[in-house]
Design a protein around this motif. Structure first.
Motif, PDB file in Angstrom:
ATOM      1  N   TYR A 145      -7.509  10.598  38.840  1.00 22.35           N
ATOM      2  CA  TYR A 145      -6.109   9.846  39.212  1.00 22.35           C
ATOM      3  C   TYR A 145      -5.225   9.746  37.626  1.00 22.35           C
ATOM      4  O   TYR A 145      -4.107  10.131  37.599  1.00 22.35           O
ATOM      5  CB  TYR A 145      -6.450   8.661  39.924  1.00 22.35           C
ATOM      6  CG  TYR A 145      -5.365   8.473  40.786  1.00 22.35           C
ATOM      7  CD1 TYR A 145      -3.884   8.726  40.517  1.00 22.35           C
ATOM      8  CD2 TYR A 145      -5.577   7.859  42.193  1.00 22.35           C
ATOM      9  CE1 TYR A 145      -3.028   8.222  41.444  1.00 22.35           C
ATOM     10  CE2 TYR A 145      -4.495   7.183  43.137  1.00 22.35           C
ATOM     11  CZ  TYR A 145      -3.311   7.500  42.885  1.00 22.35           C
ATOM     12  OH  TYR A 145      -2.381   6.978  43.548  1.00 22.35           O
ATOM     13  N   LEU A 146      -5.908   8.990  36.930  1.00 21.46           N
ATOM     14  CA  LEU A 146      -5.337   8.440  35.774  1.00 21.46           C
ATOM     15  C   LEU A 146      -4.720   9.827  35.003  1.00 21.46           C
ATOM     16  O   LEU A 146      -3.552   9.840  34.417  1.00 21.46           O
ATOM     17  CB  LEU A 146      -6.053   7.557  34.681  1.00 21.46           C
ATOM     18  CG  LEU A 146      -6.202   6.375  35.538  1.00 21.46           C
ATOM     19  CD1 LEU A 146      -7.303   5.559  34.370  1.00 21.46           C
ATOM     20  CD2 LEU A 146      -4.933   5.282  35.383  1.00 21.46           C
ATOM     21  N   GLY A 147      -5.432  10.774  34.916  1.00 19.82           N
ATOM     22  CA  GLY A 147      -5.216  11.840  34.167  1.00 19.82           C
ATOM     23  C   GLY A 147      -3.982  12.685  34.765  1.00 19.82           C
ATOM     24  O   GLY A 147      -3.208  13.378  33.854  1.00 19.82           O
ATOM     25  N   GLU A 148      -3.918  12.803  35.838  1.00 21.44           N
ATOM     26  CA  GLU A 148      -2.853  13.158  36.697  1.00 21.44           C
ATOM     27  C   GLU A 148      -1.526  12.567  36.703  1.00 21.44           C
ATOM     28  O   GLU A 148      -0.757  12.870  37.423  1.00 21.44           O
ATOM     29  CB  GLU A 148      -3.359  13.649  37.798  1.00 21.44           C
ATOM     30  CG  GLU A 148      -4.590  14.711  37.837  1.00 21.44           C
ATOM     31  CD  GLU A 148      -4.895  15.306  39.273  1.00 21.44           C
ATOM     32  OE1 GLU A 148      -4.306  14.910  40.179  1.00 21.44           O
ATOM     33  OE2 GLU A 148      -5.778  16.198  39.085  1.00 21.44           O
ATOM     34  N   ILE A 149      -1.438  11.251  36.259  1.00 20.87           N
ATOM     35  CA  ILE A 149      -0.185  10.507  36.244  1.00 20.87           C
ATOM     36  C   ILE A 149       0.310  10.255  34.896  1.00 20.87           C
ATOM     37  O   ILE A 149       1.360   9.915  34.590  1.00 20.87           O
ATOM     38  CB  ILE A 149      -0.672   8.887  36.999  1.00 20.87           C
ATOM     39  CG1 ILE A 149      -1.177   8.234  36.051  1.00 20.87           C
ATOM     40  CG2 ILE A 149      -0.871   9.154  38.288  1.00 20.87           C
ATOM     41  CD1 ILE A 149      -1.180   6.894  36.427  1.00 20.87           C
ATOM     42  N   SER A 150      -0.629  10.905  33.958  1.00 19.64           N
ATOM     43  CA  SER A 150      -0.178  10.625  32.440  1.00 19.64           C
ATOM     44  C   SER A 150       0.621  11.501  31.859  1.00 19.64           C
ATOM     45  O   SER A 150       0.518  12.537  32.012  1.00 19.64           O
ATOM     46  CB  SER A 150      -1.469  10.438  31.547  1.00 19.64           C
ATOM     47  OG  SER A 150      -2.418   9.690  32.272  1.00 19.64           O
ATOM     48  N   PRO A 151       1.899  11.078  31.122  1.00 17.31           N
ATOM     49  CA  PRO A 151       2.524  11.870  30.432  1.00 17.31           C
ATOM     50  C   PRO A 151       1.700  12.267  29.054  1.00 17.31           C
ATOM     51  O   PRO A 151       0.790  11.763  28.865  1.00 17.31           O
ATOM     52  CB  PRO A 151       3.769  11.151  29.972  1.00 17.31           C
ATOM     53  CG  PRO A 151       3.796  10.077  30.778  1.00 17.31           C
ATOM     54  CD  PRO A 151       2.514   9.691  31.464  1.00 17.31           C
ATOM     55  N   ARG A 152       1.947  13.469  28.609  1.00 14.39           N
ATOM     56  CA  ARG A 152       1.295  14.175  27.509  1.00 14.39           C
ATOM     57  C   ARG A 152       1.270  13.026  26.273  1.00 14.39           C
ATOM     58  O   ARG A 152       0.039  13.008  25.748  1.00 14.39           O
ATOM     59  CB  ARG A 152       1.777  15.296  26.941  1.00 14.39           C
ATOM     60  CG  ARG A 152       0.867  16.158  26.241  1.00 14.39           C
ATOM     61  CD  ARG A 152       1.542  17.313  25.292  1.00 14.39           C
ATOM     62  NE  ARG A 152       2.639  17.944  26.369  1.00 14.39           N
ATOM     63  CZ  ARG A 152       3.365  19.154  25.731  1.00 14.39           C
ATOM     64  NH1 ARG A 152       3.427  19.211  24.459  1.00 14.39           N
ATOM     65  NH2 ARG A 152       4.230  19.409  26.388  1.00 14.39           N
ATOM     66  N   ILE A 332      -5.890   5.759  20.055  1.00 14.64           N
ATOM     67  CA  ILE A 332      -6.353   7.257  20.570  1.00 14.64           C
ATOM     68  C   ILE A 332      -5.141   8.145  20.339  1.00 14.64           C
ATOM     69  O   ILE A 332      -5.485   9.361  19.809  1.00 14.64           O
ATOM     70  CB  ILE A 332      -6.909   7.379  21.756  1.00 14.64           C
ATOM     71  CG1 ILE A 332      -7.674   8.635  22.186  1.00 14.64           C
ATOM     72  CG2 ILE A 332      -6.091   6.862  22.804  1.00 14.64           C
ATOM     73  CD1 ILE A 332      -8.566   8.550  23.402  1.00 14.64           C
ATOM     74  N   GLU A 333      -4.008   7.755  20.590  1.00 12.73           N
ATOM     75  CA  GLU A 333      -2.762   8.850  20.302  1.00 12.73           C
ATOM     76  C   GLU A 333      -2.412   8.765  18.893  1.00 12.73           C
ATOM     77  O   GLU A 333      -1.771   9.617  18.413  1.00 12.73           O
ATOM     78  CB  GLU A 333      -1.429   8.162  21.269  1.00 12.73           C
ATOM     79  CG  GLU A 333      -2.035   8.496  22.703  1.00 12.73           C
ATOM     80  CD  GLU A 333      -2.326   9.787  23.200  1.00 12.73           C
ATOM     81  OE1 GLU A 333      -1.927  10.693  22.284  1.00 12.73           O
ATOM     82  OE2 GLU A 333      -2.679   9.714  24.253  1.00 12.73           O
ATOM     83  N   HIS A 334      -2.623   7.846  18.068  1.00 15.44           N
ATOM     84  CA  HIS A 334      -2.292   7.973  16.443  1.00 15.44           C
ATOM     85  C   HIS A 334      -3.390   8.637  15.865  1.00 15.44           C
ATOM     86  O   HIS A 334      -3.032   9.639  15.033  1.00 15.44           O
ATOM     87  CB  HIS A 334      -2.176   6.522  16.075  1.00 15.44           C
ATOM     88  CG  HIS A 334      -1.944   6.524  14.776  1.00 15.44           C
ATOM     89  ND1 HIS A 334      -0.544   6.766  14.068  1.00 15.44           N
ATOM     90  CD2 HIS A 334      -2.578   6.161  13.613  1.00 15.44           C
ATOM     91  CE1 HIS A 334      -0.828   6.494  12.788  1.00 15.44           C
ATOM     92  NE2 HIS A 334      -2.072   6.244  12.395  1.00 15.44           N
ATOM     93  N   LYS A 464      -5.147  16.027  20.789  1.00 11.81           N
ATOM     94  CA  LYS A 464      -3.894  15.177  21.147  1.00 11.81           C
ATOM     95  C   LYS A 464      -2.541  16.023  21.112  1.00 11.81           C
ATOM     96  O   LYS A 464      -2.374  16.847  20.124  1.00 11.81           O
ATOM     97  CB  LYS A 464      -3.807  14.215  19.701  1.00 11.81           C
ATOM     98  CG  LYS A 464      -2.834  13.342  19.526  1.00 11.81           C
ATOM     99  CD  LYS A 464      -2.895  12.522  18.324  1.00 11.81           C
ATOM    100  CE  LYS A 464      -2.439  13.514  17.302  1.00 11.81           C
ATOM    101  NZ  LYS A 464      -2.339  12.471  16.246  1.00 11.81           N
ATOM    102  N   GLY A 465      -1.653  15.621  22.038  1.00 10.83           N
ATOM    103  CA  GLY A 465      -0.319  16.050  22.149  1.00 10.83           C
ATOM    104  C   GLY A 465      -0.308  17.561  22.649  1.00 10.83           C
ATOM    105  O   GLY A 465       0.873  17.893  22.390  1.00 10.83           O
ATOM    106  N   LYS A 466      -1.201  18.003  22.871  1.00  9.43           N
ATOM    107  CA  LYS A 466      -1.076  19.565  23.511  1.00  9.43           C
ATOM    108  C   LYS A 466      -1.486  19.577  25.030  1.00  9.43           C
ATOM    109  O   LYS A 466      -1.890  18.844  25.830  1.00  9.43           O
ATOM    110  CB  LYS A 466      -2.542  20.256  23.048  1.00  9.43           C
ATOM    111  CG  LYS A 466      -2.332  20.336  21.334  1.00  9.43           C
ATOM    112  CD  LYS A 466      -3.833  20.897  21.027  1.00  9.43           C
ATOM    113  CE  LYS A 466      -3.818  20.982  19.345  1.00  9.43           C
ATOM    114  NZ  LYS A 466      -5.043  21.615  18.870  1.00  9.43           N
ATOM    115  N   THR A 467      -0.723  20.583  25.514  1.00  9.82           N
ATOM    116  CA  THR A 467      -0.858  20.942  27.010  1.00  9.82           C
ATOM    117  C   THR A 467      -2.256  21.357  27.477  1.00  9.82           C
ATOM    118  O   THR A 467      -2.895  21.778  26.469  1.00  9.82           O
ATOM    119  CB  THR A 467       0.328  22.039  27.384  1.00  9.82           C
ATOM    120  OG1 THR A 467      -0.145  23.318  27.155  1.00  9.82           O
ATOM    121  CG2 THR A 467       1.756  21.635  26.800  1.00  9.82           C
ATOM    122  N   LEU A 468      -2.449  21.298  28.491  1.00  3.12           N
ATOM    123  CA  LEU A 468      -3.856  21.761  29.021  1.00  3.12           C
ATOM    124  C   LEU A 468      -4.107  23.144  28.810  1.00  3.12           C
ATOM    125  O   LEU A 468      -5.170  23.445  28.788  1.00  3.12           O
ATOM    126  CB  LEU A 468      -3.998  21.244  30.479  1.00  3.12           C
ATOM    127  CG  LEU A 468      -3.828  19.757  30.915  1.00  3.12           C
ATOM    128  CD1 LEU A 468      -4.298  19.507  32.094  1.00  3.12           C
ATOM    129  CD2 LEU A 468      -4.674  18.739  30.051  1.00  3.12           C
TER     130      LEU A 468
END
Length: 495
Positions: A145-152, A332-334, A464-468
């Protein structure tokens, strides 16, 4: 930090993350950490219940067998819950599946609560199976659920909260199990029902929050509902970039529709993804973290810590774990997933080696035991900020929509299967290894951590920062001895 908070609080996203957390991995963490405190009272209840029925005390091996069932059936229920993720999530959707899971947790609490008045240890076993099923299903759907609500741009931070809530659940289990709170003989059944309160809160609130936008768009094809869900979660906006990304993935899925776990296992194009998650989950579970959590009292006692202070050291370790998981979410995003994972394994391995040294030299000086505590804290911090914190994010990112629920079934099966084995064997194996190797048993765990560090350093792509779809292409490009799984498949097709 301010930008992240602003993005999370612009809509209902932060609220949804909290609601999913208290009904998801929090439940699993609580039931793992909350059983140790009431265990002596449950064993006495088994004795008294048996005596009331048969008017004679039970044989010691019978009590041991019933207690083993109470412990291990939780993991068996978790295994079945993990296997049913794809069926529940695809048939009902993420939100309804999560609500159904909360109903199961509440029913389990009702069975546990009435077991004492019914004088039935069988009801405790049934409740533990239901708790396990709820934990296995809920943890996977929570992460999905969290993975599918999250902006990249904040996907890692959002999905990492699965680990944070799991750790929070373990701490709550330890806290409510204290004799000053609920850890008394007359209240043991209430201690094991506390998480049901959070499940009820989720059942009341979740209907008013949106379904996962990615599920709505890609699997249901409802563009308007998807945009409405995105605006509800993240505030007003056109979300063109997110919708375009989903559209590209939808086109890819039309060529390769949703697949079963067996179909995913047979597909060479996702072999590296499956192998990577199998290695990471294995290294996580065999790294020594489970042994340190389970045997923290014995380890600290062996290290020379006074018996009356060990309880506070263990609680401090739990607080440290939560703070570190939160720190991982902010980093994690940095920093990226790959450096945190391989670096965490590397320092974990080194800390276990030095722990072996300090345990060997514990009698040489009064301050050596405190060095041992420091090294174990370093180990826990590196696990939480490294592989323990990044695993849920990686599982979400390295599989596309057509394979993701099947991948959760496979990784969930592996995780709970290992949990069953560890539940049944950890006491025996760890005790034997301690007797045979003394402090050198930690060297085995250090070698496993080193293996995880080498694998992730050389073979795990940065996500990080990439599309699936971009991440999927990164895995297809991995080569060993000059060839990838895709090239091998093409060669076999030509032949």
């Amino acid at each position: 930090m301010d930008t992240l908070l602003q993005q999370l609080t612009r809509g209902n996203a932060l609220f949804l993350i909290i609601i999913l957390g208290i009904g998801g991995s929090f439940q699993s963490g609580y039931h793992i950490g909350g059983l140790s405190s009431p265990s002596p009272y449950i064993k006495r209840f088994i004795n008294s219940s048996w005596y009331d029925r048969y008017e004679e005390p039970p044989p010691p091996q019978t009590v041991t067998m019933i207690w083993s069932l109470i412990v291990s059936m939780y993991a068996v229920g978790g295994l079945f819950g993990a296997v049913s993720v794809r069926f529940m999530a695809d048939m009902m959707g993420r939100k309804k599946a999560m609500m159904c899971n909360s109903v199961i947790a509440v029913v389990a609490a009702g069975v546990m609560l009435t077991s004492k008045s019914a004088n039935s240890y069988e009801m405790i076993i049934v409740a533990r199976i239901l708790y396990g099923y709820s934990a296995g299903l809920g943890t996977s759907i929570h992460a999905l659920y969290l993975g599918e609500i999250s902006p990249r741009n904040i996907r890692g931070t959002v999905t990492q909260s699965v680990a944070t809530f799991g750790s929070l659940g373990k701490l709550f289990g330890q806290f409510f199990g204290l004799s000053e709170i609920l850890g008394r003989e007359e209240l043991w059944n209430i201690v094991l029902c506390v998480p049901a309160f959070f499940s009820v809160v989720q059942l009341i609130v979740l209907p008013f929050l949106p379904e996962a936008p990615r599920y709505i768009f890609i699997e249901k094809g409802d563009e308007k509902a998807c945009k409405k869900a995105l605006q509800s979660l993240w505030g007003q906006g056109d979300y063109k970039q997110e919708m375009d990304e989903m559209l590209a993935e939808q086109v890819a899925i039309e060529a390769a529709p949703l697949r079963s776990p067996l179909q995913v296992l047979r597909d060479r194009t996702v072999r590296w993804q499956l192998l990577t998650m199998a290695v990471i989950y294995t290294c996580n579970q065999m790294s020594g973290m489970s042994a340190i959590t389970t045997f923290s009292f014995d380890i600290f006692l062996k290290a020379g810590i006074p018996r009356d202070k060990i309880r506070y050291v263990s609680l401090g370790l739990g607080v440290c774990e939560i703070i570190t998981y939160i720190s991982c979410g902010l980093l994690i995003e940095h920093t990226g997933r790959k450096p945190l994972t391989w670096g965490g394994y590397c320092i974990m391995s080194a800390s276990l080696v030095f722990t072996t040294v300090t345990l060997t030299l514990k009698d040489s000086s009064y301050w050596v035991p405190y060095i041992t505590i420091g090294l174990i804290i370093v180990f826990v911090i590196c696990f939480c900020i490294g592989p323990g914190g990044t695993t849920s994010t990686l599982t979400n990112e390295i599989f596309t929509q057509s394979d993701r629920t099947a991948a959760y079934v496979l990784t969930g099966f592996q995780r709970w299967f290992f949990f069953i084995i560890l539940s049944l064997m950890l006491h025996t194996v760890f005790d034997l290894s301690q007797n045979a190797l003394e402090s050198y048993c930690f060297v085995v765990f250090a070698c496993i951590c080193l293996l995880g560090s080498l694998y992730t350093f050389f073979l795990l792509p940065e996500t990080k920062g990439k599309t699936l779809l971009e991440i999927a292409e990164e895995f297809k490009a991995i080569t060993v001895c000059g060839k990838s799984f895709i090239e091998k498949k093409r060669m076999e097709t030509k032949l």
